[in-house]
Design a protein around this motif. Structure first.
Motif, PDB file in Angstrom:
ATOM      1  N   LYS A 117     -36.051  25.193 -57.211  1.00 26.17           N
ATOM      2  CA  LYS A 117     -34.715  24.865 -56.847  1.00 26.17           C
ATOM      3  C   LYS A 117     -34.421  25.342 -55.528  1.00 26.17           C
ATOM      4  CE  LYS A 117     -32.837  25.323 -61.637  1.00 26.17           C
ATOM      5  NZ  LYS A 117     -32.151  25.849 -62.600  1.00 26.17           N
ATOM      6  N   ALA A 118     -34.970  26.690 -55.008  1.00 23.93           N
ATOM      7  CA  ALA A 118     -34.825  26.954 -53.830  1.00 23.93           C
ATOM      8  C   ALA A 118     -35.247  25.878 -52.569  1.00 23.93           C
ATOM      9  CB  ALA A 118     -35.401  28.392 -53.557  1.00 23.93           C
ATOM     10  N   TYR A 119     -36.555  25.642 -53.097  1.00 21.78           N
ATOM     11  CA  TYR A 119     -37.206  24.408 -52.493  1.00 21.78           C
ATOM     12  C   TYR A 119     -36.355  23.078 -52.418  1.00 21.78           C
ATOM     13  CZ  TYR A 119     -41.164  21.378 -50.490  1.00 21.78           C
ATOM     14  OH  TYR A 119     -41.881  20.645 -49.822  1.00 21.78           O
ATOM     15  N   LYS A 120     -35.925  22.923 -53.210  1.00 22.51           N
ATOM     16  CA  LYS A 120     -35.167  21.565 -53.391  1.00 22.51           C
ATOM     17  C   LYS A 120     -33.684  21.613 -52.550  1.00 22.51           C
ATOM     18  CE  LYS A 120     -33.877  18.388 -56.995  1.00 22.51           C
ATOM     19  NZ  LYS A 120     -33.574  18.283 -58.362  1.00 22.51           N
ATOM     20  N   THR A 121     -33.110  22.918 -52.594  1.00 24.87           N
ATOM     21  CA  THR A 121     -31.799  22.920 -51.689  1.00 24.87           C
ATOM     22  C   THR A 121     -32.337  22.941 -50.074  1.00 24.87           C
ATOM     23  OG1 THR A 121     -32.118  25.447 -51.908  1.00 24.87           O
ATOM     24  CG2 THR A 121     -30.759  24.448 -53.504  1.00 24.87           C
ATOM     25  N   ARG A 122     -33.408  23.484 -49.740  1.00 26.53           N
ATOM     26  CA  ARG A 122     -33.778  23.402 -48.502  1.00 26.53           C
ATOM     27  C   ARG A 122     -34.351  22.061 -47.988  1.00 26.53           C
ATOM     28  NH1 ARG A 122     -37.259  29.018 -47.724  1.00 26.53           N
ATOM     29  NH2 ARG A 122     -37.819  27.969 -45.898  1.00 26.53           N
ATOM     30  N   LEU A 123     -34.567  21.219 -48.956  1.00 28.10           N
ATOM     31  CA  LEU A 123     -35.645  20.005 -48.739  1.00 28.10           C
ATOM     32  C   LEU A 123     -34.779  18.940 -47.810  1.00 28.10           C
ATOM     33  CD1 LEU A 123     -38.414  18.638 -49.187  1.00 28.10           C
ATOM     34  CD2 LEU A 123     -37.334  17.781 -51.316  1.00 28.10           C
ATOM     35  N   ILE A 124     -35.191  18.161 -46.748  1.00 25.76           N
ATOM     36  CA  ILE A 124     -34.639  17.368 -46.290  1.00 25.76           C
ATOM     37  C   ILE A 124     -35.595  16.089 -46.176  1.00 25.76           C
ATOM     38  CG2 ILE A 124     -33.709  16.605 -43.913  1.00 25.76           C
ATOM     39  CD1 ILE A 124     -32.895  19.227 -43.346  1.00 25.76           C
ATOM     40  N   VAL A 125     -35.217  14.791 -46.975  1.00 26.38           N
ATOM     41  CA  VAL A 125     -36.172  13.771 -46.922  1.00 26.38           C
ATOM     42  C   VAL A 125     -35.705  12.939 -45.859  1.00 26.38           C
ATOM     43  CG1 VAL A 125     -37.381  12.003 -48.501  1.00 26.38           C
ATOM     44  CG2 VAL A 125     -36.769  14.208 -49.564  1.00 26.38           C
ATOM     45  N   PHE A 126     -36.227  12.489 -44.648  1.00 24.58           N
ATOM     46  CA  PHE A 126     -35.959  11.658 -43.669  1.00 24.58           C
ATOM     47  C   PHE A 126     -36.282  10.250 -44.342  1.00 24.58           C
ATOM     48  CE2 PHE A 126     -36.450  15.353 -41.368  1.00 24.58           C
ATOM     49  CZ  PHE A 126     -35.264  15.596 -40.571  1.00 24.58           C
ATOM     50  N   LYS A 132     -31.017   1.963 -44.018  1.00 25.89           N
ATOM     51  CA  LYS A 132     -31.099   1.624 -45.714  1.00 25.89           C
ATOM     52  C   LYS A 132     -31.771   2.788 -46.127  1.00 25.89           C
ATOM     53  CE  LYS A 132     -31.528  -3.456 -44.840  1.00 25.89           C
ATOM     54  NZ  LYS A 132     -32.406  -4.590 -45.055  1.00 25.89           N
ATOM     55  N   PRO A 133     -30.859   3.818 -46.348  1.00 24.72           N
ATOM     56  CA  PRO A 133     -31.833   4.923 -47.101  1.00 24.72           C
ATOM     57  C   PRO A 133     -31.996   4.854 -48.649  1.00 24.72           C
ATOM     58  CG  PRO A 133     -29.471   5.451 -46.740  1.00 24.72           C
ATOM     59  CD  PRO A 133     -29.854   4.142 -45.958  1.00 24.72           C
ATOM     60  N   LYS A 134     -33.292   5.022 -49.002  1.00 25.66           N
ATOM     61  CA  LYS A 134     -33.487   4.831 -50.616  1.00 25.66           C
ATOM     62  C   LYS A 134     -33.033   6.136 -51.318  1.00 25.66           C
ATOM     63  CE  LYS A 134     -37.539   1.985 -49.840  1.00 25.66           C
ATOM     64  NZ  LYS A 134     -39.031   1.742 -49.853  1.00 25.66           N
ATOM     65  N   GLY A 136     -32.906   9.366 -53.129  1.00 20.91           N
ATOM     66  CA  GLY A 136     -33.537  10.487 -52.886  1.00 20.91           C
ATOM     67  C   GLY A 136     -33.660  11.082 -51.424  1.00 20.91           C
ATOM     68  N   ASP A 137     -33.314  10.078 -50.553  1.00 22.72           N
ATOM     69  CA  ASP A 137     -33.536  10.331 -49.227  1.00 22.72           C
ATOM     70  C   ASP A 137     -32.118  11.072 -48.703  1.00 22.72           C
ATOM     71  OD1 ASP A 137     -35.685   8.910 -48.895  1.00 22.72           O
ATOM     72  OD2 ASP A 137     -35.071   7.158 -48.012  1.00 22.72           O
ATOM     73  N   SER A 138     -32.471  12.007 -47.862  1.00 19.20           N
ATOM     74  CA  SER A 138     -31.243  12.617 -47.312  1.00 19.20           C
ATOM     75  C   SER A 138     -30.518  11.911 -46.429  1.00 19.20           C
ATOM     76  CB  SER A 138     -31.639  13.956 -46.539  1.00 19.20           C
ATOM     77  OG  SER A 138     -32.458  14.659 -47.133  1.00 19.20           O
ATOM     78  N   THR A 139     -28.960  12.172 -46.201  1.00 19.19           N
ATOM     79  CA  THR A 139     -28.153  11.482 -45.592  1.00 19.19           C
ATOM     80  C   THR A 139     -27.073  12.374 -44.842  1.00 19.19           C
ATOM     81  OG1 THR A 139     -26.889  10.857 -47.481  1.00 19.19           O
ATOM     82  CG2 THR A 139     -28.428   9.256 -47.113  1.00 19.19           C
ATOM     83  N   GLY A 140     -26.368  11.589 -43.762  1.00 13.32           N
ATOM     84  CA  GLY A 140     -25.226  12.577 -43.134  1.00 13.32           C
ATOM     85  C   GLY A 140     -25.693  13.490 -42.608  1.00 13.32           C
TER      86      GLY A 140
END
Length: 208
Positions: A117-126, A132-134, A136-140
């Motif tokens: 969960k800690a990893y998930k909060t820090r995760l940024i998926v470019f 056209k973000p898919k 699960g991708d990070s936005t904003g």
């Protein structure tokens, strides 16, 4: 070197052309430099990705080392499910999955779920395509957040408490006697249940 029985003595010519049979290590400094350069090139290729994959916190094997926490091979399917991460998705975001590992304690499972969960909060998926973000991708603003390449560190398994006085109850507690009593109770539990059931049957038979 001694020889048994009346055999011919060896005349091994070990000194003949010994230079051809010796393994040298004169290229060690050069190899060290090449390895370091290769690590730098790999780190540059990875971009903002973490330098290492996320692995679970596990106990060392045997009584000698089980007090130590180390990185394991991969997270169990139960840990991933509780953290809300799919097994296929996990492999795409740098989380190692081990389908063979089993959770033998609830405490160990909770530690690894919190780690995920800690990893998930820090995760940024470019996104591959910013327009056209898919799913699960990070936005904003997440894409502009500060990034780090250091993985989630292993948590300290022990809760350290401040020094205090020993209470009277703790002083009177007999740890060895308690362990022996519990062992005895566990050992004789079956026989006691059988004896109690037999006595109950005899009492029921007498009442008839």
């Amino acid at each position: 070197m001694g020889f048994a029985h009346n055999n011919v003595l060896h005349q091994n010519h070990f000194r003949k052309d010994w230079q051809l049979r010796v393994r040298t290590w004169f290229d060690q400094p050069g190899r060290k430099l090449r390895r370091r350069q290769a690590r730098k090139e790999k780190a540059a290729r990875l971009g903002v990705r973490p330098l290492s994959l996320l692995r679970p916190a596990v106990r060392g094997q045997t009584v000698r080392y089980n007090r130590k926490i180390r990185e394991g091979r991969g997270f169990t399917l139960a840990e991933l499910k509780e953290a809300g991460i799919g097994r296929k998705e996990a492999r795409t975001v740098g989380i190692v999955v081990d389908h063979r590992r089993r959770n033998l304690s609830e405490e160990g499972k909770i530690v690894n779920v919190e780690r995920l969960k800690a990893y998930k909060t820090r995760l940024i998926v470019f996104p591959r395509n910013a327009k056209k973000p898919k799913k699960g991708d990070s936005t904003g603003d997440d894409l502009k957040a500060e990034t780090t390449r250091i993985n989630v560190p292993l948590s300290d398994p022990y809760v350290h408490e401040a020094p205090r006085e020993i209470t009277e109850e703790e002083r009177e507690f007999k740890a060895y006697r308690t362990i022996r009593d519990e062992w005895a109770n566990a050992r004789h539990e079956g026989a006691r249940k059988t004896r109690a059931a037999k006595k109950a049957e005899e009492d029921a038979a007498k009442k008839k």
